[in-house]
Design a protein around this motif. Structure first.
Motif, short mmCIF file in Angstrom:
data_model
loop_
_atom_site.label_atom_id
_atom_site.label_comp_id
_atom_site.label_asym_id
_atom_site.label_seq_id
_atom_site.Cartn_x
_atom_site.Cartn_y
_atom_site.Cartn_z
N GLN A 174 -8.37 13.46 -41.30
CA GLN A 174 -7.27 12.50 -41.38
C GLN A 174 -6.06 12.95 -40.57
OE1 GLN A 174 -7.11 9.48 -42.75
NE2 GLN A 174 -9.26 9.58 -43.37
N VAL A 175 -5.76 14.24 -40.61
CA VAL A 175 -4.63 14.77 -39.85
C VAL A 175 -4.87 14.65 -38.36
CG1 VAL A 175 -3.38 16.89 -39.24
CG2 VAL A 175 -3.79 16.33 -41.65
N GLU A 176 -6.07 15.03 -37.92
CA GLU A 176 -6.37 14.93 -36.49
C GLU A 176 -6.28 13.48 -36.01
OE1 GLU A 176 -9.61 16.78 -33.45
OE2 GLU A 176 -10.43 15.73 -35.18
N ARG A 177 -6.83 12.55 -36.81
CA ARG A 177 -6.77 11.15 -36.41
C ARG A 177 -5.32 10.67 -36.32
NH1 ARG A 177 -10.11 6.71 -36.23
NH2 ARG A 177 -11.53 8.26 -35.41
N TRP A 178 -4.49 11.05 -37.30
CA TRP A 178 -3.09 10.62 -37.27
C TRP A 178 -2.36 11.20 -36.05
CZ3 TRP A 178 1.63 13.15 -37.38
CH2 TRP A 178 2.75 12.32 -37.49
N GLN A 179 -2.61 12.46 -35.74
CA GLN A 179 -1.96 13.08 -34.59
C GLN A 179 -2.37 12.38 -33.29
OE1 GLN A 179 -2.80 17.40 -36.23
NE2 GLN A 179 -1.43 17.55 -34.48
N ILE A 180 -3.64 12.04 -33.18
CA ILE A 180 -4.10 11.34 -31.98
C ILE A 180 -3.44 9.97 -31.89
CG2 ILE A 180 -6.10 10.25 -30.89
CD1 ILE A 180 -7.80 12.55 -32.03
N GLU A 181 -3.39 9.25 -33.01
CA GLU A 181 -2.80 7.91 -33.00
C GLU A 181 -1.30 7.95 -32.73
OE1 GLU A 181 -6.03 5.53 -35.74
OE2 GLU A 181 -4.13 6.15 -36.67
N LYS A 182 -0.64 8.98 -33.20
CA LYS A 182 0.78 9.15 -32.88
C LYS A 182 0.95 9.32 -31.38
CE LYS A 182 4.74 12.24 -33.58
NZ LYS A 182 5.24 13.47 -34.27
N HIS A 183 0.12 10.14 -30.78
CA HIS A 183 0.18 10.37 -29.33
C HIS A 183 -0.14 9.08 -28.58
CE1 HIS A 183 -0.59 12.13 -25.37
NE2 HIS A 183 -0.01 13.24 -25.80
N LEU A 184 -1.12 8.33 -29.06
CA LEU A 184 -1.47 7.06 -28.45
C LEU A 184 -0.29 6.09 -28.47
CD1 LEU A 184 -5.08 6.25 -29.79
CD2 LEU A 184 -4.40 6.61 -27.41
N TYR A 185 0.35 5.99 -29.62
CA TYR A 185 1.47 5.05 -29.75
C TYR A 185 2.65 5.47 -28.87
CZ TYR A 185 5.18 2.17 -31.67
OH TYR A 185 6.22 1.29 -31.80
N ASN A 186 2.94 6.77 -28.85
CA ASN A 186 4.04 7.26 -28.01
C ASN A 186 3.75 7.06 -26.53
OD1 ASN A 186 5.53 8.04 -30.25
ND2 ASN A 186 4.80 10.15 -30.21
N THR A 187 2.47 7.04 -26.18
CA THR A 187 2.07 6.89 -24.77
C THR A 187 2.01 5.42 -24.35
OG1 THR A 187 0.78 8.93 -24.87
CG2 THR A 187 0.30 7.42 -23.05
N TYR A 188 1.39 4.58 -25.20
CA TYR A 188 1.11 3.21 -24.81
C TYR A 188 1.94 2.16 -25.55
CZ TYR A 188 -3.06 5.39 -22.79
OH TYR A 188 -3.91 6.19 -22.07
N GLY A 189 2.46 2.52 -26.74
CA GLY A 189 3.21 1.53 -27.52
C GLY A 189 2.32 0.41 -27.98
N GLY A 190 2.90 -0.79 -28.11
CA GLY A 190 2.11 -1.96 -28.49
C GLY A 190 2.11 -2.23 -29.98
N VAL A 191 1.30 -3.20 -30.37
CA VAL A 191 1.24 -3.67 -31.76
C VAL A 191 0.61 -2.63 -32.67
CG1 VAL A 191 0.22 -5.41 -33.29
CG2 VAL A 191 1.14 -6.10 -31.06
N VAL A 192 1.22 -2.47 -33.85
CA VAL A 192 0.68 -1.60 -34.90
C VAL A 192 0.38 -2.49 -36.10
CG1 VAL A 192 1.12 0.35 -36.45
CG2 VAL A 192 1.98 0.39 -34.10
#
Length: 255
Positions: A174-192
């Protein structure tokens, strides 16, 4: 919409080794060994060619066949008993989910490696503190049910997957997935969007990432019906959209 649950997987590569003595082999033995190597190589090549010909998708240069994403016979048998009128539809859906999980996890693993995303152990501990006691209670309930119904094979099978996952594994995943998704959002933005299994899923960032990997030839869903299902999981219209001002990846959702 397909639910992109965290189901980490690994490719298992089978290698055949031919053992032979390095000393004083006769000419016939050398020829036999050589022939055996050629036969093994030919069989492997034929199998690879067959898999590629039957591939419903390619992932980092490796073929994925229908057999690779089809649920096992026990699962199909249970599905047939529980929903005899919908078994074909449900098996098709399970195949689509299995394929999506394989592609997503491979892409995210590659993305994490390229961006040097490492599991934050302090977040793992925080997750365990938050959910550890609840996890233990659930495990005790499951154990009690198994003890009370030892003859119920369906129950034993249905709880086996839960028994094999420890709180440490769940927390790390769960932690790894959240860290990846945080990086994704900071990189690409978009709808959450909000999902029951993921309160802050950066779905549009996923779409951008998947398109980048597909355009780069990292994966390709050859089967048209499965391709449509795969991309539909990321594309609008979106449900349960979180207002941009309420999106916050400064802290994980469990803190």
């Amino acid at each position: 919409m397909l639910r992109m649950n965290s189901v980490f997987f690994a490719f298992v590569l089978s290698t055949t080794f031919i053992s032979s003595s390095p000393f004083a082999q006769s000419s016939s033995n050398i020829q036999n060994t050589s022939q055996g190597t050629q036969n093994a190589s030919s069989a492997t090549s034929n199998q690879t060619s067959s898999n590629q010909a039957n591939a419903i998708a390619m992932l980092f240069g490796e073929p994925i066949t229908l057999a690779d994403i089809t649920p096992d016979q026990d699962t199909i048998s249970k599905t047939r008993k529980q929903a005899p009128d919908n078994v074909t539809q449900l098996v098709t859906q399970m195949r689509a989910i299995n394929l999506a999980n394989q592609i997503i996890e491979a892409v995210l693993s590659d993305y994490a490696s390229k961006n040097n995303i490492k599991v934050d152990e302090s977040l793992v501990e925080a997750f365990k503190q938050k959910f550890g006691s609840e996890y233990e209670k659930n495990n005790k309930k499951i154990a009690a049910k198994k003890d009370a119904q030892q003859e119920d094979s369906d129950l034993k099978e249905s709880t086996s997957a839960e028994d094999t996952a420890s709180i440490d594994e769940i927390a790390s995943t769960q932690v790894e997935r959240w860290q990846i998704e945080k990086h994704l959002y900071n990189t690409y933005g978009g709808v959450v969007i909000f999902e029951q299994s993921n309160p802050s899923m950066p779905v549009e960032a996923y779409l951008t990432l998947m398109k980048e990997y597909a355009s780069a030839g990292k994966f390709n869903v050859v089967d048209a019906a499965l391709a449509e299902r795969f991309w539909a999981a990321f594309e609008p219209p979106y449900e349960f959209v979180i207002a941009p001002e309420d999106v916050d990846f400064n802290q994980p959702w469990w803190r």
